[in-house]
Design an enzyme around this catalytic site. Structure first.
Site, short mmCIF file in Angstrom:
data_model
loop_
_atom_site.label_atom_id
_atom_site.label_comp_id
_atom_site.label_asym_id
_atom_site.label_seq_id
_atom_site.Cartn_x
_atom_site.Cartn_y
_atom_site.Cartn_z
N ASP A 1 -10.85 -6.20 4.45
CA ASP A 1 -9.75 -7.15 4.54
C ASP A 1 -10.35 -8.56 4.46
OD1 ASP A 1 -7.03 -7.83 5.05
OD2 ASP A 1 -7.43 -8.02 7.17
N PHE B 1 0.40 -4.68 5.25
CA PHE B 1 -0.28 -3.88 6.26
C PHE B 1 -0.04 -2.41 5.95
CE2 PHE B 1 -1.41 -2.11 10.34
CZ PHE B 1 -2.55 -2.84 10.61
N VAL B 2 -1.13 -1.68 5.70
CA VAL B 2 -1.00 -0.28 5.28
C VAL B 2 -1.50 0.65 6.39
CG1 VAL B 2 -1.14 -0.79 2.82
CG2 VAL B 2 -3.24 -0.38 4.10
#
Ligand code: IMP
Ligand code: MG
Length: 191
Positions: free
Chosen positions: A102, A151-152
């Site tokens: 990220d 957001f996974v």
């Protein structure tokens, strides 16, 4: 499909095909060597366990668990090491296995830490890459998929410790984290 999931981004079949492909590449690249796969707990366990079964070379497995001190300190890259490597990796070929890159901060400091141990080599396998969020440049030698700035969850990735067991990568319905005073980013920063 799960009632809390808005959209499936990457299906179980797409993940399986990609992990197999990465496993074949890694097996070719490490022919004649015996790498140590270093999984970053907790998110990488699912990816690591599938990936290692796609390797045709001998390998060993180890884990680290790094927790950032919260969102503010996370941005300065201050981590608490909840679990360090169990084995001595000196002179070993280390392959770091991550669920998602990220900001890149976790991976950056993990790479520095591993490099300081006189390893023979260090490379990175990451199932997911969210390049739009990057704050520091990091190498990803074996990359699964790029994902948008959402957001996974699933396939190891959590929100508030849940959803790791979903066999696909999906986006949560906003109402799942609406009403909590902890947006996903900060929840993650605890991990
Ligand atoms: P970074 O240090 O910002 O690159 O964060 C890396 C870690 O944050 C990953 O190993 C994940 O555990 C977590 N993370 C980042 N994005 C997500 C996401 O969309 N869903 C779940 N976890 C995430
Ligand atoms: Mg993680």
């Amino acid at each position: 499909m799960h009632p809390d999931i808005k959209q499936v981004l990457i299906t179980q079949a797409q993940i399986a095909a990609k992990v197999k492909e990465l496993g074949q590449r890694i097996s070719r690249d490490y022919e004649g060597k015996e790498p140590v796969l270093v999984g970053a707990l907790n998110g990488a366990v699912v990816f690591l366990s599938d990936l290692m079964r796609c390797l045709t070379i001998p390998c060993t497995v180890d884990f680290v668990h790094w927790s950032s001190y919260g969102k503010t300190t996370s941005s300065t890259g201050v981590f608490r090491i909840l679990k360090d490597l169990s084995e001595n990796v000196e002179s070993r070929h280390v392959l770091i296995v991550e669920d998602i890159v990220d900001t890149g901060l976790t991976l950056h400091y993990l790479l520095e830490n591993v490099r300081s141990r006189n390893v023979a080599s260090v490379r990175v396998a990451a199932l997911l890459d969210k390049p739009s969020r990057r704050r520091i440049e990091v190498p990803i030698d074996y990359k699964g998929f790029e994902v948008p700035d959402e957001f996974v969850v699933g396939y190891g990735l959590d929100f508030a410790l849940q959803y790791r067991n979903l066999p696909f990568i999906g986006v949560l319905k906003p109402e799942i984290y609406a009403g909590t005073d902890t947006p996903p980013d900060e929840v993650e920063a605890r991990e």
